[in-house]
Design a protein around this motif. Structure first.
Motif, PDB file in Angstrom:
ATOM      1  N   ALA A 181       0.787  -1.174   0.086  1.00 19.70           N
ATOM      2  CA  ALA A 181      -0.013   0.247  -0.115  1.00 19.70           C
ATOM      3  C   ALA A 181       0.777   1.095   0.094  1.00 19.70           C
ATOM      4  CB  ALA A 181      -0.997   0.005   1.007  1.00 19.70           C
ATOM      5  N   GLU A 344      -7.696  -2.650   1.458  1.00 21.60           N
ATOM      6  CA  GLU A 344      -7.396  -1.852   0.296  1.00 21.60           C
ATOM      7  C   GLU A 344      -7.058  -0.245   0.881  1.00 21.60           C
ATOM      8  OE1 GLU A 344      -9.465  -1.463  -3.644  1.00 21.60           O
ATOM      9  OE2 GLU A 344     -10.008   0.044  -2.811  1.00 21.60           O
ATOM     10  N   SER A 367      -3.451   3.183   1.274  1.00 21.29           N
ATOM     11  CA  SER A 367      -4.377   2.432   0.387  1.00 21.29           C
ATOM     12  C   SER A 367      -3.544   1.820  -0.602  1.00 21.29           C
ATOM     13  CB  SER A 367      -5.238   3.630  -0.291  1.00 21.29           C
ATOM     14  OG  SER A 367      -6.240   2.851  -1.347  1.00 21.29           O
ATOM     15  N   HIS A 430      -0.598  -4.685   3.351  1.00 22.30           N
ATOM     16  CA  HIS A 430      -1.221  -3.347   3.555  1.00 22.30           C
ATOM     17  C   HIS A 430      -0.293  -2.753   4.357  1.00 22.30           C
ATOM     18  CE1 HIS A 430      -4.530  -0.422   3.596  1.00 22.30           C
ATOM     19  NE2 HIS A 430      -4.287  -0.430   4.954  1.00 22.30           N
TER      20      HIS A 430
END
Length: 487
Positions: A181, A344, A367, A430
């Motif tokens: 991310a 996400e 993100s 993430h």
């Protein structure tokens, strides 16, 4: 409690034990840099610091492997400084105190620094070994990863020659990461407005303690509580109950990329409503224990009556701070539609602090998709601007998009299969690995990230699995041996 040098692989654990002895929190890495440069001198390795302070050390290929493609081994030099509230520890001066706890290595009362100290130790062990087989190696050791990715942001094109990079900052053995991310910081500031307290007011110190905390990327989906949100939740309930809460002080968390474990405030309220307040606190504590009891087994909510301070924030400012933070989202915003099971977009209300001029809030938004991060940042700006706060965004860094044709991915998969008889999981994490930023200066780099199993990074519960470190080391050496020849 035996020495880490009793563990295997001995070369790696000896280096990690030394790393623990050298203070190296973010923005205080100079002692670590000095040690690395001295080692490079001792082993007659080419070395230098780039314009931003990253350390680069080069080691030539071992005889017979000069034709292999050059590999960059990468780790960051800093660690997250977190300590339990009953542990006195100056991370800029005091060594980390690691010890063996069954199948794990952990630290006494503080973060261990296995993130990314194990990766750094492995690279140093490779650089200083005279027995290991490998092609040309460049070590890229970056500064300030945990507090702003300063080293990755400042990396300049043309400094390094290799095209293949191994990032050692992953935290689950058996997984190879090919994407991560991106993220960015949102800072909210409320200008301080104060007024004198009145005889009709009483005061208490309200504290949240005992939470697990953890990494605001890797652990954001685990259901762990955010101390800042729990504190504000109780304050908002006081507002809704008509208890007229007015803040005098408020603080919580210490790092924007760590889930806050503790938060506290001094709050004034209507003295004639003490009985109502006591009932409300009982209800709130029961609700929180019911909701979080299976995850946050150490949760404590403490309310202590104190002398009423002479001044507090204005009622209007108190209401704005409590209402906006209570309304602010925290945790997982959405799950990926393209990578099943991966978060996400998320955000972490990491730090609330107070100065003589303002109340400041630091939020880290992560993100896999830049547009989603920008939308969350826009939502935060909309929310807090309604409450007359100043909102700014900074430090944005891109994600790392997976490459299905990656040579590094194939080498790592094949090496893992040869060693352990199964394929590793190819994952997207993430969290903010530096790999996405490296692509800005080196768009052609082919990268993969893998590491040992580290639990609860960014918290004093951090620990690394001993058996996983040995498997990580075996994999690293195998990958170096299997790097293909130059085209």
């Amino acid at each position: 409690m035996s020495s880490l040098s009793s563990l295997q692989p001995q070369a790696l654990w000896q280096r990690f034990e030394t790393i623990c002895s050298i203070p190296h929190p973010s923005k205080h890495e100079q002692a670590m840099i000095d040690w690395l440069l001295a080692l490079a001198n001792e082993h007659q390795l080419e070395h230098f610091q780039d314009s931003v302070g990253n350390v680069i050390i080069k080691k030539p290929a071992t005889p017979g492997m000069e034709d292999r493609q050059g590999v960059i081994l990468q780790a960051h030099l800093d660690m997250v400084p977190q300590a339990n509230n009953d542990t006195q520890h100056d991370f800029t001066q005091d060594p980390i105190r690691p010890y063996i706890d069954g199948d794990w290595v952990t630290a006494q009362g503080t973060t261990l620094g296995a993130d990314n100290g194990i990766g750094l130790a492995s690279i140093v062990a490779v650089l200083t070994s005279k027995e290991l087989a490998h092609g040309p190696i460049e070590a890229l050791l970056t500064i300030d990863e945990e507090a702003g990715m300063t080293g990755a942001f400042g990396l300049e094109a043309g400094v390094l020659e290799g095209k293949l990079l191994i990032n050692t900052d992953s935290e689950q053995e058996g997984e190879v990461y090919m994407g991560c991310a991106g993220g960015g910081d949102t800072c909210i500031s409320f200008a301080l407005e104060q007024q004198a307290s009145t005889p009709q007011q009483a005061a208490m110190k309200l504290s949240i303690k005992g939470l697990k905390g953890g990494h605001s990327g890797c652990d954001i989906h685990t259901g762990r509580a955010n101390a800042n949100k729990l504190l504000v939740r109780i304050l908002a309930a006081m507002q809704q109950q008509g208890l007229e809460p007015v803040l005098s002080t408020i603080q919580g968390g210490s790092l924007r990329n760590a889930i806050p474990r503790e938060a506290s405030c001094c709050v004034l309220y209507s003295a004639d409503k003490q009985a109502e307040l006591n009932n409300l606190l009982e209800q709130q504590i029961a609700q929180l224990q019911d909701e979080y009891g299976l995850v946050e087994t150490g949760l404590e909510v403490l309310a202590k009556s104190i002398d009423c301070p002479s001044h507090s924030l204005s009622p209007a400012l108190s209401q704005q701070i409590i209402a906006s933070l209570n309304a602010c989202n925290n945790g997982v915003v959405s799950m990926s539609q393209t990578v099943p099971g991966v978060v996400e977009t998320s955000l972490n209300i990491g730090v609330i602090s107070q100065s003589a001029e303002s109340i400041d809030i630091k939020i880290l938004v992560r993100s896999l998709i830049d547009s989603s991060r920008l939308q969350v940042e826009a939502s935060l700006a909309s929310l807090f601007s309604l409450c007359n706060a100043k909102v700014s965004h900074s430090g944005a860094y891109p994600g790392w998009k997976p490459d299905n044709n990656s040579t590094m991915k194939s080498v790592v998969q094949q090496s893992y299969q040869q060693l352990f008889g199964q394929c590793p999981e190819v994952m997207v994490i993430h969290a903010g690995l530096e790999c996405g930023l490296f692509k800005s200066a080196y768009p052609d780099w082919d990268m993969a990230s893998f590491g040992p199993t580290i639990k609860f990074p960014h918290s004093p519960d951090e620990k690394v699995e001993i058996a996983a470190v040995e498997k990580y080391w075996q994999l690293l050496l195998s990958v170096l041996q299997n790097i293909p020849a130059k085209a």
